[in-house]
Design an enzyme around this catalytic site. Structure first.
Site, PDB file in Angstrom:
ATOM      1  CD1 TRP A 330      61.867  22.884  80.012  1.00  0.00           C
ATOM      2  CD2 TRP A 330      61.766  24.394  78.388  1.00  0.00           C
ATOM      3  NE1 TRP A 330      63.029  23.604  80.059  1.00  0.00           N
ATOM      4  CE2 TRP A 330      62.993  24.545  79.073  1.00  0.00           C
ATOM      5  CE3 TRP A 330      61.474  25.251  77.327  1.00  0.00           C
ATOM      6  CZ2 TRP A 330      63.943  25.505  78.719  1.00  0.00           C
ATOM      7  CZ3 TRP A 330      62.420  26.208  76.986  1.00  0.00           C
ATOM      8  CH2 TRP A 330      63.631  26.328  77.670  1.00  0.00           C
ATOM      9  CG  ASP A 331      64.261  19.233  78.606  1.00  0.00           C
ATOM     10  OD1 ASP A 331      63.697  20.110  79.277  1.00  0.00           O
ATOM     11  OD2 ASP A 331      65.351  18.748  78.920  1.00  0.00           O
ATOM     12  CD  GLU A 474      66.266  25.642  85.160  1.00  0.00           C
ATOM     13  OE1 GLU A 474      67.231  25.050  85.689  1.00  0.00           O
ATOM     14  OE2 GLU A 474      65.456  25.074  84.417  1.00  0.00           O
ATOM     15  CE  LYS A 588      70.713  24.927  84.774  1.00  0.00           C
ATOM     16  NZ  LYS A 588      69.660  24.224  85.546  1.00  0.00           N
ATOM     17  CD  GLN A 589      68.489  26.539  79.976  1.00  0.00           C
ATOM     18  OE1 GLN A 589      68.495  25.926  78.923  1.00  0.00           O
ATOM     19  NE2 GLN A 589      67.784  26.148  81.029  1.00  0.00           N
TER      20      GLN A 589
END
Length: 769
Positions: A330-331, A474, A588-589
């Site tokens: 998806w980046d 994640e 995580k992000q």
């Protein structure tokens, strides 16, 4: 940092990890292949890689990954019977450069061997004009008379992470041209590398030794004389659109390049790069550090953009090697696609064509994943067919060496919506509906069909919910109603309804044919209902904070520092079933913050501020995708120092190469094109305050205090504009070749920008920040 168009070092470190990181920093590419920034004499042990775009292979039970080609750029020098190498010979001085202006890699090394000094200079580029072609100029000089052997040719001892991928490697020499050809395991895809030289000194012999197809040139070198020669190598595969065999194509390619000559090939290459920079450069005045980091980021994106017509996309680690299986994540849609959409939309269209091409793979995944779903469930790790290359046990525990079960493959359902959003953005900002008609509309409808089959309708609440997923964070798997995922799904239904309405007005026959083809007529009313009734977590009434997923608030409070202090191995993964982060609120992000950035028009400045301040200290930034999201939202809410810090973090990740290279037991060293795209977005969308939609372009600048000017180009509805932002005003220059005028809204002031017109307006800070 005097030359902002060049990355340089005067150091050579011979540790393997340093060589790996340097190889990433100084890599070159041209969309067809990538060549790591390694020295001419290096081989597989030093991680030399010529990574091919769009051709994959699986050896045995190992992961499928892109194929690395034999290295047609290999050259080794033997001085008075002693092999010269930076790993074994005394290095008196060393310098290597990467020229961002034209993607040329250069090295200059002085070696000391038995009282003599040998100087080696070389430069290499992968042609932007002829993507199958690589060219090297090589010079050597010795300070005293010496016996020299130049061993140059094709090294087919190939570095693979999970190989070998090429069978029946056959070295030959035909009419002065060296050739190595082979086939892949799975599909018997042919690969051929040819090499020719332009050299007019010494005696040449042919030698095949140690998996190297070499020409060996022997000469008695005179003191102080420079001996120069040129190498031409061509790489062709069964994926190339050619009328002849790959062997013949490679042989012809190097012969034609040699006939043209080095200077002509370089000039043609430079001309293509000049066109790229004309439209894509971003200029920052007052901050050389930011300028070079951003330019390097843009360079990384430009050199890996797919060759038109190839049907390829950009992998998560670009063409820097086989990391992450060479897969598309998806980046690409969320972090790289916007750069191309705003600067060279023809490349953005190429990225979307890859998703159209792999639609059947997404359909297969939907049918076979879990209980089986309908529509298009796009792969977490997508390769050439769109089938998911991700395994269920995707990360290894560095202590026990056991594989850990993750749910990246089966529960990261937001990917389909990310694709649909990008497809619609292309249409909105270009006004070009050709992609919709050639398959984009089908992609969008099939993504909506997938979400409807995945969603759960709760009668007591009269709402659809998205259950059992993994969001961008994640570390917390199998959660319900992840805010980011739910809003992506809701937006997909909205986009689907808008697509149907547009086609009904403009292309009713095409719509009717599409509806009949995929048998979706009875589902269209359901998508209208789902767009209205799909639940999205809302900001808290008192706090304004959006709960990341159901039950997130019940998790334990912790700090990132506390978690890291508990780690028993530096490569330990904090998620999966029993990772240290799982029972805590450490993420995580960017997740909610990612959502606020993607859907920034749906939330107020106050809501963005509340969530940024809540989630920022709880974010570990274990992904290179995270920093730019926090940077853009920070710029949006006026936290410009924070925005700048996160901007530099994302823009310099590949330039400084300080990233981690292992997660668990998985090697992840390589470039980060998503972060590169995030750096551009932070500069243009964040500090530049640009936001375009179907009707107009909005500019609300938030120029950072160190910057005296920000200047960039953009394309909107097929027309080009140059934007200059200073501390006081915004100047918009409409290209004289534009076809019509467009509305720009700068700090609340509407401006009609007609072809050839220059408009300038004073601006003020947006209210609330």
């Amino acid at each position: 940092m005097s030359n902002l168009w060049k990355v340089s070092t005067n150091k050579f470190a011979n540790e393997k990890e340093s060589i790996m990181r340097t190889g990433n920093i100084y890599q070159i590419a041209n969309g067809h292949m990538g060549y790591r920034g390694t020295l001419d004499e290096f081989g597989s042990d030093e991680l030399v890689g010529v990574t091919l775009a769009g051709i994959f292979d699986r050896a045995g039970d190992a992961w499928r990954e892109p194929v690395n080609a034999p290295n047609g750029g290999f050259t080794k020098i033997i001085l008075d019977g002693v092999e010269i190498s930076a790993l074994s010979t005394t290095v008196k001085s060393h310098k290597q450069d990467l020229n961002l202006e034209n993607a040329v890699f250069e090295r200059e090394t002085d070696y000391a061997s038995h009282g003599k000094i040998l100087k080696i200079k070389s430069s290499r580029f992968l042609s932007a004009d002829q993507p199958n072609l690589g060219i090297i100029k090589f010079n050597l000089t010795v300070d005293q008379a010496a016996r020299i052997k130049i061993c140059t040719g094709i090294d087919y001892n190939i570095w693979d992470l999970n190989g070998p991928h090429l069978l029946n490697l056959r070295p030959t020499k035909k009419n002065g041209v060296l050739l190595v050809h082979a086939v892949t395991h799975e599909t018997s895809r042919k690969v051929a590398v040819a090499e020719a030289v332009d050299l007019n000194f010494g005696r040449e012999a042919h030698e095949i030794k140690g998996k190297k197809n070499l020409r060996v040139i022997s000469l008695a070198a005179a003191a102080g004389r420079t001996y120069a020669f040129y190498k031409y190598f061509a790489v062709y595969t069964g994926n190339d659109s050619i009328k002849t065999s790959v062997n013949a194509a490679a042989l012809n390619g190097v012969r034609e390049a040699k006939a043209l000559g080095y200077e002509t090939c370089l000039n043609n290459h430079n001309a293509q790069w000049a066109k790229k920079w004309e439209y894509c450069d971003v200029k920052i005045e007052g901050d050389n550090e930011a300028q070079q980091a951003l330019r390097y980021s843009i360079f990384q994106l430009l050199m890996v953009a797919p060759v038109n017509g190839s049907g390829n996309s950009i992998p998560a680690r670009a063409l820097s090697g086989q990391v992450y299986k060479g897969a598309i994540f998806w980046d690409t849609e969320m972090f790289m696609f916007p750069f191309f959409l705003y600067t060279c939309p023809e490349k953005a269209a190429e990225l979307m064509r890859y998703r159209i091409k792999t639609l059947d793979g997404a359909r297969r995944k939907a049918k076979t994943e879990g209980a089986g779903f309908r529509g298009a469930f796009y792969a977490w790790e997508s390769q050439e067919t769109g089938d998911d290359a991700c395994t269920y046990f995707n990360i290894g525990d560095p202590l026990t060496r056991r594989d850990l079960r993750t749910h990246f493959r089966d529960k990261q359902v937001h990917i389909s919506g990310d694709v649909a959003i990008a497809m619609w953005e292309y249409f909105k900002l270009t006004g070009d509906d050709s992609l919709l008609l050639e398959g984009g509309a089908e992609v969008i409808l099939e993504c909506a069909r997938f979400y409807y089959s995945y969603a759960f309708f709760k009668k007591d609440k009269n709402q659809y919910e998205i259950l059992d997923v993994v969001g961008p964070d994640e570390y917390h798997e199998r959660v319900n109603n992840n805010a980011f995922t739910n809003l992506v799904a809701k937006a997909t239904f909205e986009i689907t309804n808008a697509t149907v309405n547009y086609l009904k007005r403009r292309h009713p026959d095409k719509l009717a044919a599409l509806v009949k083809k995929i048998k979706i007529a009875g589902e269209l009313p359901l998508f209208i209902e789902a767009a209205e009734l799909l639940y999205v977590p809302q900001p808290g009434r008192k706090t304004g904070v959006i709960e990341q997923f159901e039950g997130y608030y019940k998790l334990k409070e912790a700090t990132v520092e506390e978690l890291k202090a508990q780690m028993v191995h530096p490569n330990e993964y904090l998620g999966a079933g029993q990772g240290l982060a799982v029972p805590t609120k450490i993420i995580k992000q960017a997740d909610v913050v990612m959502m606020l950035n993607l859907f920034k028009d749906r939330y107020s400045t106050e809501i963005k501020k509340a969530n940024w301040e809540y989630y920022e200290p709880r974010t570990e930034h274990g992904s290179s995708l995270s920093a730019c999201a926090y940077a853009m939202v920070a710029a949006d809410i006026g936290k410009l120092d924070w925005a700048y810090g996160y901007f530099l973090k994302t823009a310099k990740i590949d330039l400084e190469a300080r990233y981690k290279v292992f997660v668990g037991t998985i090697f992840i060293g390589g470039s980060h094109p998503a972060a590169n795209g995030g750096a551009w977005m932070t500069a243009v969308f964040g500090f530049g305050g640009v936001k375009a939609d179907a009707e107009h372009v909005v500019i609300n600048p938030r120029l950072y205090k160190k910057w005296t000017r920000l200047q960039f180009n953009m394309v909107y509805k097929g027309d080009r504009f140059n934007i200059k932002i200073t501390k006081d005003d915004v100047t918009i220059i409409a290209n004289i070749s534009n076809k019509r005028k467009h509305m720009f809204i700068v700090s609340g002031n509407s401006i009609d920008c007609a072809p050839g017109k220059t408009s300038s307006v004073k601006y003020k800070w947006p209210s609330g920040i």
